[in-house]
Design a protein around this motif. Sequence first.
Motif, PDB file in Angstrom:
ATOM      1  N   ASP A  81       0.813  -1.226   0.000  1.00  0.00           N
ATOM      2  CA  ASP A  81       0.000   0.000   0.000  1.00  0.00           C
ATOM      3  C   ASP A  81       0.844   1.273   0.000  1.00  0.00           C
ATOM      4  N   ILE A  82       2.142   1.132   0.257  1.00  0.00           N
ATOM      5  CA  ILE A  82       3.013   2.301   0.398  1.00  0.00           C
ATOM      6  C   ILE A  82       3.226   2.992  -0.953  1.00  0.00           C
ATOM      7  N   ASP A  83       3.146   4.327  -0.941  1.00  0.00           N
ATOM      8  CA  ASP A  83       3.380   5.112  -2.162  1.00  0.00           C
ATOM      9  C   ASP A  83       4.809   5.603  -2.281  1.00  0.00           C
ATOM     10  N   ALA A  84       5.534   5.691  -1.162  1.00  0.00           N
ATOM     11  CA  ALA A  84       6.925   6.155  -1.171  1.00  0.00           C
ATOM     12  C   ALA A  84       7.564   5.807   0.160  1.00  0.00           C
ATOM     13  N   VAL A  85       8.908   5.794   0.152  1.00  0.00           N
ATOM     14  CA  VAL A  85       9.671   5.595   1.384  1.00  0.00           C
ATOM     15  C   VAL A  85      10.575   6.811   1.561  1.00  0.00           C
ATOM     16  N   LEU A 145      13.422  -1.445   0.069  1.00  0.00           N
ATOM     17  CA  LEU A 145      11.966  -1.370  -0.047  1.00  0.00           C
ATOM     18  C   LEU A 145      11.554  -0.709  -1.358  1.00  0.00           C
ATOM     19  N   CYS A 146      12.241   0.363  -1.727  1.00  0.00           N
ATOM     20  CA  CYS A 146      11.902   1.063  -2.970  1.00  0.00           C
ATOM     21  C   CYS A 146      12.105   0.178  -4.188  1.00  0.00           C
ATOM     22  N   PHE A 147      13.185  -0.574  -4.198  1.00  0.00           N
ATOM     23  CA  PHE A 147      13.442  -1.497  -5.314  1.00  0.00           C
ATOM     24  C   PHE A 147      12.360  -2.568  -5.395  1.00  0.00           C
ATOM     25  N   SER A 148      12.069  -3.182  -4.270  1.00  0.00           N
ATOM     26  CA  SER A 148      11.140  -4.312  -4.267  1.00  0.00           C
ATOM     27  C   SER A 148       9.697  -3.887  -4.507  1.00  0.00           C
ATOM     28  N   LEU A 149       9.325  -2.695  -4.031  1.00  0.00           N
ATOM     29  CA  LEU A 149       7.945  -2.236  -4.169  1.00  0.00           C
ATOM     30  C   LEU A 149       7.739  -1.336  -5.380  1.00  0.00           C
ATOM     31  N   ASP A 150       8.853  -0.924  -6.016  1.00  0.00           N
ATOM     32  CA  ASP A 150       8.813  -0.014  -7.162  1.00  0.00           C
ATOM     33  C   ASP A 150       8.124   1.299  -6.794  1.00  0.00           C
ATOM     34  N   VAL A 151       8.603   1.881  -5.696  1.00  0.00           N
ATOM     35  CA  VAL A 151       8.085   3.180  -5.242  1.00  0.00           C
ATOM     36  C   VAL A 151       9.254   4.153  -5.130  1.00  0.00           C
ATOM     37  N   PRO A 152       8.991   5.458  -5.148  1.00  0.00           N
ATOM     38  CA  PRO A 152      10.075   6.441  -5.095  1.00  0.00           C
ATOM     39  C   PRO A 152      10.713   6.568  -3.719  1.00  0.00           C
ATOM     40  N   ASN A 187      17.487   9.200  -6.843  1.00  0.00           N
ATOM     41  CA  ASN A 187      17.797   8.058  -7.686  1.00  0.00           C
ATOM     42  C   ASN A 187      18.117   6.886  -6.768  1.00  0.00           C
ATOM     43  N   VAL A 188      17.269   5.893  -6.756  1.00  0.00           N
ATOM     44  CA  VAL A 188      17.414   4.788  -5.804  1.00  0.00           C
ATOM     45  C   VAL A 188      18.751   4.073  -5.975  1.00  0.00           C
ATOM     46  N   ALA A 189      19.205   3.937  -7.190  1.00  0.00           N
ATOM     47  CA  ALA A 189      20.443   3.200  -7.444  1.00  0.00           C
ATOM     48  C   ALA A 189      21.676   3.926  -6.930  1.00  0.00           C
ATOM     49  N   TYR A 190      21.671   5.251  -6.985  1.00  0.00           N
ATOM     50  CA  TYR A 190      22.890   6.008  -6.701  1.00  0.00           C
ATOM     51  C   TYR A 190      22.849   6.836  -5.418  1.00  0.00           C
TER      52      TYR A 190
END
Length: 224
Positions: free
Chosen positions: A58-62, A84-91, A205-208
């Motif tokens: 249900d989360i929209d962002a972390v 969490l952002c990677f697995s849930l595809d959230v910003p 940017n989640v990766a960097y």
Amino acid sequence: MALILNLETATTNCSVCLAKDGKVISIKEYDSANYSHAEQLHNFIMEVLKEASFSLQDIDAVAVSKGPGSYTGLRIGVSAAKGLCFSLDVPLISIPTLESMAHQLVVPEGHLIIPVLDARRMEVYSAVYSRDLKEIRATEAEIINEDSFKEYTDTHTVHIMGSGAEKCKGVLNHPNIVLDTTVVPSAREMAQLSQKKFEANDFENVAYFEPYYLKDFVLQKKKA
């Protein structure tokens, strides 16, 4: 509606809150000098979700407190947030630790707020904010001496708050200084800040993305 998970691990306080449209609906935190973040953080995440009757999906962002602060604490928080952002595809949203700390105080007109976090030796991390929480001086690492913050204390009542305030005792004796050593960063104050960034699409940017350490990490050697 925006449902944002906020993580604060920059200091001894392991703090997690779930916020809906900028309002805290569930919070769990524990302040321990033993830095129990590795053991507690994921448990706290699941507990706040359960308490508010939501799931991870249900989360929209972390949002994560980005520092400065404890090297290890920041690594744990940022690693958890990115995972969490990677697995849930959230910003991913980052919140400056000292800025969220400043939001804990309500001071009279003309007063200034200086959140300070303990660094090594006589150093602190600090920033300066106005009563309406506008940044007057950006975050710096500095050694506390009798002239610290003099440009502000000569003209304003200054509220110095946080773990770094302990180092100011006995060093800063200006009558315009109010010290509070009890304040710790909390996910509670991140809620409105992360909501504003979400609405502005101000994402990392989640990766960097990396925490804001301010100073290089120095490994402390154990005494023989």
